[in-house]
Write a protein that holds these residues in place. Structure first.
Motif, PDB file in Angstrom:
ATOM      1  N   THR A 253     -80.680  60.393 -57.886  1.00 51.19           N
ATOM      2  CA  THR A 253     -79.714  61.399 -58.352  1.00 51.19           C
ATOM      3  C   THR A 253     -80.404  62.523 -59.121  1.00 51.19           C
ATOM      4  O   THR A 253     -79.954  63.670 -59.071  1.00 51.19           O
ATOM      5  CB  THR A 253     -78.624  60.746 -59.228  1.00 51.19           C
ATOM      6  OG1 THR A 253     -79.230  60.023 -60.306  1.00 51.19           O
ATOM      7  CG2 THR A 253     -77.773  59.784 -58.406  1.00 51.19           C
ATOM      8  N   ALA A 256     -81.849  64.817 -56.431  1.00 51.27           N
ATOM      9  CA  ALA A 256     -80.785  65.603 -55.797  1.00 51.27           C
ATOM     10  C   ALA A 256     -80.259  66.681 -56.738  1.00 51.27           C
ATOM     11  O   ALA A 256     -80.041  67.825 -56.327  1.00 51.27           O
ATOM     12  CB  ALA A 256     -79.649  64.684 -55.356  1.00 51.27           C
ATOM     13  N   ASN A 311     -72.004  63.842 -56.731  1.00 49.26           N
ATOM     14  CA  ASN A 311     -72.919  63.802 -55.596  1.00 49.26           C
ATOM     15  C   ASN A 311     -72.188  63.849 -54.257  1.00 49.26           C
ATOM     16  O   ASN A 311     -72.594  64.562 -53.336  1.00 49.26           O
ATOM     17  CB  ASN A 311     -73.803  62.552 -55.680  1.00 49.26           C
ATOM     18  CG  ASN A 311     -74.954  62.715 -56.655  1.00 49.26           C
ATOM     19  OD1 ASN A 311     -76.036  63.163 -56.285  1.00 49.26           O
ATOM     20  ND2 ASN A 311     -74.704  62.378 -57.912  1.00 49.26           N
ATOM     21  N   GLY A 349     -72.412  66.237 -61.025  1.00 57.63           N
ATOM     22  CA  GLY A 349     -73.391  65.188 -60.768  1.00 57.63           C
ATOM     23  C   GLY A 349     -74.598  65.304 -61.675  1.00 57.63           C
ATOM     24  O   GLY A 349     -75.139  64.294 -62.147  1.00 57.63           O
ATOM     25  N   GLU A 353     -76.094  62.443 -64.173  1.00 57.55           N
ATOM     26  CA  GLU A 353     -77.411  61.824 -63.972  1.00 57.55           C
ATOM     27  C   GLU A 353     -78.366  62.140 -65.118  1.00 57.55           C
ATOM     28  O   GLU A 353     -79.177  61.301 -65.496  1.00 57.55           O
ATOM     29  CB  GLU A 353     -78.006  62.232 -62.617  1.00 57.55           C
ATOM     30  CG  GLU A 353     -78.285  63.703 -62.406  1.00 57.55           C
ATOM     31  CD  GLU A 353     -79.678  64.133 -62.849  1.00 57.55           C
ATOM     32  OE1 GLU A 353     -80.444  63.256 -63.310  1.00 57.55           O
ATOM     33  OE2 GLU A 353     -79.967  65.325 -62.755  1.00 57.55           O
ATOM     34  N   TRP A 404     -78.606  65.775 -50.539  1.00 57.03           N
ATOM     35  CA  TRP A 404     -77.402  65.189 -51.133  1.00 57.03           C
ATOM     36  C   TRP A 404     -77.058  63.822 -50.552  1.00 57.03           C
ATOM     37  O   TRP A 404     -76.369  63.039 -51.202  1.00 57.03           O
ATOM     38  CB  TRP A 404     -76.234  66.163 -51.009  1.00 57.03           C
ATOM     39  CG  TRP A 404     -76.418  67.321 -51.933  1.00 57.03           C
ATOM     40  CD1 TRP A 404     -76.657  68.620 -51.596  1.00 57.03           C
ATOM     41  CD2 TRP A 404     -76.446  67.271 -53.366  1.00 57.03           C
ATOM     42  NE1 TRP A 404     -76.821  69.392 -52.726  1.00 57.03           N
ATOM     43  CE2 TRP A 404     -76.695  68.589 -53.823  1.00 57.03           C
ATOM     44  CE3 TRP A 404     -76.287  66.254 -54.297  1.00 57.03           C
ATOM     45  CZ2 TRP A 404     -76.792  68.902 -55.173  1.00 57.03           C
ATOM     46  CZ3 TRP A 404     -76.376  66.562 -55.644  1.00 57.03           C
ATOM     47  CH2 TRP A 404     -76.622  67.871 -56.072  1.00 57.03           C
ATOM     48  N   GLY A 407     -79.084  61.720 -52.941  1.00 47.41           N
ATOM     49  CA  GLY A 407     -78.401  61.619 -54.227  1.00 47.41           C
ATOM     50  C   GLY A 407     -77.170  60.739 -54.152  1.00 47.41           C
ATOM     51  O   GLY A 407     -76.905  59.934 -55.051  1.00 47.41           O
ATOM     52  N   SER A 408     -76.411  60.856 -53.080  1.00 50.10           N
ATOM     53  CA  SER A 408     -75.198  60.053 -52.917  1.00 50.10           C
ATOM     54  C   SER A 408     -75.524  58.570 -52.781  1.00 50.10           C
ATOM     55  O   SER A 408     -74.773  57.713 -53.257  1.00 50.10           O
ATOM     56  CB  SER A 408     -74.416  60.526 -51.690  1.00 50.10           C
ATOM     57  OG  SER A 408     -73.962  61.856 -51.871  1.00 50.10           O
TER      58      SER A 408
END
Length: 431
Positions: A253, A256, A311, A349, A353, A404, A407-408
């Protein structure tokens, strides 16, 4: 956990907390301001096209060097001591860059400023988590982080205000802003205590208690250290449970958040829309700052949910942006709408994070492990600059989708397997 959480003392806000918040917020502000200067500095001197990617990568490079050094140093000598070093470097860099008339001098003094800001932000993230009142810990951290887009916003405003002035005037305005913030930092940090938890982790429990009384008085000391086992219990200070889950979730994360914002705010202009560089930074920062006001409700919001929806939302709107390239390249109003929405989710997001990666580690290694995640997360952003530099707009947006997705993956893993660290949970339990 719930019963232990309820047994912790109610902690009130004090004058010292106000000074600490000012200090931390302005530290976040100046970090972002300096980081974004690379894109502005491309206009200060004539730079061959082959060197423009170098200038864009210069910011994350020296930022992570500062992070990598300051993290372990703050665990060894203390959080507060690191600030004296970073503030001295700010002064040197700000004065030097004002009189930089060559590409190489700009690189040198920009590097000094970036080194200082990288170390500064890492130390802020550790100290804020450790000294802010439990009742306000999440809100203060989220609102402090929201000064990052504010720094980008002010930088863009400075660039616009001096757009039709001399380059020297623009440099002077940039340096003057840094000096003003530095004065605020020096004034506010006179009232800043060392981390009580860090002192205890180094076996200095008596000093931790004495400092608490010195800064907060007898009543404040009782409120902040009544749960003294949290200061001295090695089980609290040395937690390493679920290390790899923490590391995976925070690194993916973090990568991202940094790369996703950077590819839109700092590089979309110089690479795809060179005439809109300053405006894209301005609009991106406004959208991010507006979303960041959610920090006022920080103690009521789930950190896991913020991380997940930030995210996933960024992923969804990046896909939409890709699918509508043929439309927004013709209708600029749609482009700006997508920039605003996308950056709002990116900021959601990012706030989650950046808060998470400084609160899940044990006190004795919080600076080092926060630095490790930030070093790798920002460090991985550097090769993406070179990878995407020759991409066309379709390739560029496809790469953003991949960012992404990564990150997701981390956000989903933490949402399912991780624990809640927001909603008023004290740092002694969040780690």
């Amino acid at each position: 956990m719930d019963s232990q959480h309820k047994s912790l003392p109610h902690r009130n806000w004090s004058r010292i907390d106000t000074w600490a918040f000012i200090s931390f917020a302005m530290g976040m502000f100046i970090e972002s301001y300096i980081f974004g200067m690379s894109s502005i500095a491309t206009t200060w001197v004539k730079i061959p096209d082959s060197y423009k990617a170098l200038l864009l990568s210069w910011s994350p490079l020296w930022l992570i060097i500062g992070i990598g050094i300051a993290g372990p140093v703050s665990d060894r000598i203390g959080r507060k001591q690191v600030f004296y070093i970073t503030m001295s470097l700010y002064a040197i860099g700000a004065i030097g860059i004002t009189f930089s008339y060559t590409f190489y001098l700009i690189l040198i003094f920009l590097g000094i400023l970036l080194f200082a800001s990288g170390g500064e932000m890492n130390t802020i993230m550790a100290l804020s988590q450790e000294i802010m009142p439990r009742q306000h810990r999440s809100s203060t951290m989220l609102l402090e982080l929201n000064f990052i887009p504010l720094g980008g916003l002010v930088l863009a405003a400075v660039a616009f205000s001096s757009l039709y002035s001399s380059i020297y005037f623009q440099r002077l305005m940039v340096a003057l802003t840094i000096i003003i913030v530095l004065v605020v930092l020096v004034a506010s940090r006179r009232y800043l205590p060392e981390s009580f938890l860090w002192l205890a982790s180094k076996g200095k429990k008596e000093q931790a208690i004495a400092d608490a009384k010195k800064y907060y008085g007898e009543a404040g000391y009782l409120e902040r250290t009544d749960n003294t086992k949290d200061l001295s219990d090695s089980r609290d200070l040395n937690k390493t449970s679920h290390f790899w889950l923490k590391f995976f979730a925070t690194l993916t994360t973090a990568f991202a958040g940094t790369t996703g914002f950077g590819l839109i705010a700092y590089e979309l202009g110089p690479i795809i829309f060179p005439n809109l560089t300053d405006l894209i930074l301005l609009v991106s920062s406004v959208a991010a700052f507006a979303m960041g006001l959610i920090g006022f409700f920080g103690e009521k919001i789930s950190r896991k949910s913020m991380l997940l929806w930030g995210n996933l939302g960024a992923l969804a709107f990046t896909i939409i942006t890709y699918e509508l390239i043929g439309t927004w390249s013709k209708y600029i109003i749609l482009f700006w709408a997508l920039v605003v929405i996308l950056n709002a989710f990116v900021q959601l997001g990012y706030l989650a994070e950046d808060t998470l990666k400084s609160e899940v580690w044990a006190t004795k290694s919080r600076g080092s492990l926060t630095a490790l995640v930030r070093f790798l997360g920002i460090g991985l952003y550097i090769p993406t600059i070179y990878i995407t530099y020759t991409y066309n707009i379709y390739q560029y947006m496809l790469f953003n989708i991949l960012v992404w997705v990564i990150g997701s993956a981390g956000a989903v893993a933490w949402y399912i397997l991780g624990k809640e660290t927001g909603k008023g949970i004290p740092i002694e339990l969040a780690d």
